[in-house]
Design a protein around this motif. Structure first.
Motif, PDB file in Angstrom:
ATOM      1  N   HIS A 149       0.829  -1.207   0.000  1.00 31.02           N
ATOM      2  CA  HIS A 149       0.000   0.000   0.000  1.00 31.02           C
ATOM      3  C   HIS A 149       0.866   1.260   0.000  1.00 31.02           C
ATOM      4  N   TYR A 150       2.007   1.214   0.690  1.00 33.51           N
ATOM      5  CA  TYR A 150       2.901   2.372   0.673  1.00 33.51           C
ATOM      6  C   TYR A 150       3.447   2.598  -0.736  1.00 33.51           C
ATOM      7  N   SER A 151       3.796   1.512  -1.424  1.00 35.01           N
ATOM      8  CA  SER A 151       4.366   1.634  -2.768  1.00 35.01           C
ATOM      9  C   SER A 151       3.369   2.211  -3.764  1.00 35.01           C
ATOM     10  N   THR A 152       2.076   2.044  -3.483  1.00 33.46           N
ATOM     11  CA  THR A 152       1.036   2.571  -4.372  1.00 33.46           C
ATOM     12  C   THR A 152       0.441   3.871  -3.825  1.00 33.46           C
ATOM     13  N   ARG A 153       1.111   4.474  -2.839  1.00 32.08           N
ATOM     14  CA  ARG A 153       0.730   5.760  -2.242  1.00 32.08           C
ATOM     15  C   ARG A 153      -0.608   5.703  -1.507  1.00 32.08           C
ATOM     16  N   GLU A 154      -1.020   4.531  -1.089  1.00 31.15           N
ATOM     17  CA  GLU A 154      -2.250   4.398  -0.294  1.00 31.15           C
ATOM     18  C   GLU A 154      -1.842   4.384   1.181  1.00 31.15           C
ATOM     19  N   PHE A 155      -1.487   5.553   1.685  1.00 33.33           N
ATOM     20  CA  PHE A 155      -0.840   5.643   2.978  1.00 33.33           C
ATOM     21  C   PHE A 155      -1.747   5.252   4.136  1.00 33.33           C
ATOM     22  N   HIS A 156      -3.006   5.639   4.085  1.00 31.37           N
ATOM     23  CA  HIS A 156      -3.917   5.277   5.176  1.00 31.37           C
ATOM     24  C   HIS A 156      -4.147   3.760   5.212  1.00 31.37           C
ATOM     25  N   SER A 157      -4.228   3.133   4.041  1.00 28.41           N
ATOM     26  CA  SER A 157      -4.366   1.668   3.986  1.00 28.41           C
ATOM     27  C   SER A 157      -3.110   1.000   4.520  1.00 28.41           C
ATOM     28  N   CYS A 158      -1.947   1.619   4.231  1.00 27.03           N
ATOM     29  CA  CYS A 158      -0.672   1.113   4.745  1.00 27.03           C
ATOM     30  C   CYS A 158      -0.684   1.129   6.272  1.00 27.03           C
ATOM     31  N   ILE A 159      -1.082   2.242   6.848  1.00 26.71           N
ATOM     32  CA  ILE A 159      -1.111   2.375   8.309  1.00 26.71           C
ATOM     33  C   ILE A 159      -2.084   1.366   8.914  1.00 26.71           C
TER      34      ILE A 159
END
Length: 416
Positions: free
Chosen positions: A155-165
């Protein structure tokens, strides 16, 4: 109970049913229990079953233990970012059919997904994650934590930061790889939650210092230094001294990638202080350290910063800037990189067409920044848009934008 799992693996590989393998040796029911590890059994029976399958059980046990060790080494190499070792171990593991054994299947595919993310191939990683998500109910606690960790990185690599967290926060305290604190810190940094970024950055730093992971120590210290400058710019000369110390460490371990990151960050810090000429110089040093192996995303972020500092400082001819912007736009679109939004803004700025520029900011850029959780850019361009509304007499739009901003902000004085 390794023997039962090995027998099942080779039986299925040979295309035999339990009845066919067990005939004359034991009952199919007993074989089923042996394969599932829910009964006691004699070595004579497993030897007879192994003979019928044409395998040497002692050799199979050795292969099993060897693969267990190699997978652990591959995981360590990925954490330590030892690229040559990562490639070598991947090749060795892929020679071993036992990687598809139930004990190794999930771990192997999750580490393979991490490998693809490291090699900037998120689609292949996603395919593996989707496949394993369907098996989630059968995973062990460790495998579930590892799945969440790799999902967070994806998710971080695809800029989905909230999903990453969200994914990384689901990891429990039993997970032995504290490296995920670093990924959590970078995700919080990306949504400009500086307190959490600093906190998890410190926890990551402690882990990397303990495990003597020098490259990741540099990464953590860079991240922590950014947080110190987040709200109120720290003294620039002290900031530069800290970065210079890290540059010397980069030189000692021959890490051009991290030196590139440091010069890029220095460029941004100078830019924030409107020292555009020095910002340009730092970005130039960062660009000079890029190679064919530099991730496209890293190169594009630096190129974007370089162009912006030159635009603000009027440091390059318009024709040269136009060429750089178009090159960045072409590359960002080819790699489906979100920096294409910035290059579009730069191009419209150079064309001096305010109507098209602010329409693009309103209809495309701001929704993009909100979707990706890029609060810094969202705040910057919301302010630009608001001032444009005021300047052009679009009072109603300006009031609506200000109202939305006020309603979405949390009061520091009175938490709701």
């Amino acid at each position: 109970m390794i023997e039962g799992k090995l027998i099942k693996f080779h039986r299925e590989d040979a295309g035999l049913t339990q009845d066919q393998l067990a005939r004359g040796i034991c009952s199919a029911t007993h074989l089923s229990k042996i394969e599932r590890g829910i009964t006691e059994y004699s070595s004579e029976i497993t030897d007879l079953l192994a003979d019928r399958l044409g395998v040497d059980m002692d050799a199979e046990r050795s292969r099993y233990q060897s693969l267990q060790i190699t997978l652990a080494e591959w995981n360590d190499a990925i954490i330590m970012i030892r690229i040559r070792e990562i490639h070598h171990l991947k090749t060795e593991i892929e020679k071993e059919p036992l990687r598809f054994l139930s004990d190794f299947f999930v771990q192997y595919h999750l580490l393979l997904a991490r490998y693809y993310l490291l090699m900037e191939n998120p689609q292949k990683a996603k395919d593996l994650l989707d496949m394993l998500e369907n098996k989630k109910d059968t995973l062990s606690p460790y495998e579930l934590n590892l799945l969440l960790h790799v999902k967070g990185i994806y998710h971080y690599s695809t800029r989905e930061f909230h999903s990453c967290i969200q994914a990384l926060k689901g990891i429990d305290d039993e997970y032995p790889n504290a490296e995920y604190y670093y990924h959590l810190a970078t995700a919080y940094h990306s949504v400009h939650s500086n307190t959490f970024a600093y906190y998890y950055g410190q926890r990551a730093l402690q882990y990397f210092q303990k495990t003597l992971n020098i490259l990741r120590v540099i990464d953590s210290e860079i991240l922590i230094l950014i947080q110190l400058n987040a709200k109120e710019p720290f003294d620039m000369e002290q900031t530069k001294q800290q970065y210079d110390k890290l540059l010397r460490v980069c030189e000692s371990v021959n890490s051009k990638e991290r030196a590139h990151k440091i010069h890029n960050n220095l460029g941004f810090e100078y830019f924030r202080r409107k020292r555009y000429s020095e910002s340009k110089g730092s970005y130039e040093k960062a660009l000079a350290l890029t190679t064919e192996k530099t991730p496209a995303s890293s190169y594009l972020v630096t190129l974007s910063g370089y162009i912006f500092s030159c635009l603000k400082g009027n440091l390059l001819p318009k024709e040269e800037l136009d060429h750089l912007v178009k090159r960045g736009m072409k590359m960002s679109r080819a790699h489906q990189d979100p920096t294409h939004v910035f290059f579009e803004i730069y191009l419209l700025t150079l064309k001096e067409d305010e109507n098209k520029l602010y329409t693009y900011i309103e209809q495309t850029a701001l929704p993009h920044f909100k979707h990706t959780g890029n609060q810094l850019m969202n705040q910057h361009y919301e302010r630009m848009l608001f001032l444009h509304y005021v300047k052009t007499g679009q009072t109603e739009k300006g009031f609506q934008l200000a109202s939305e901003k006020m309603s979405n902000e949390i009061s520091y004085y009175e938490l709701e």
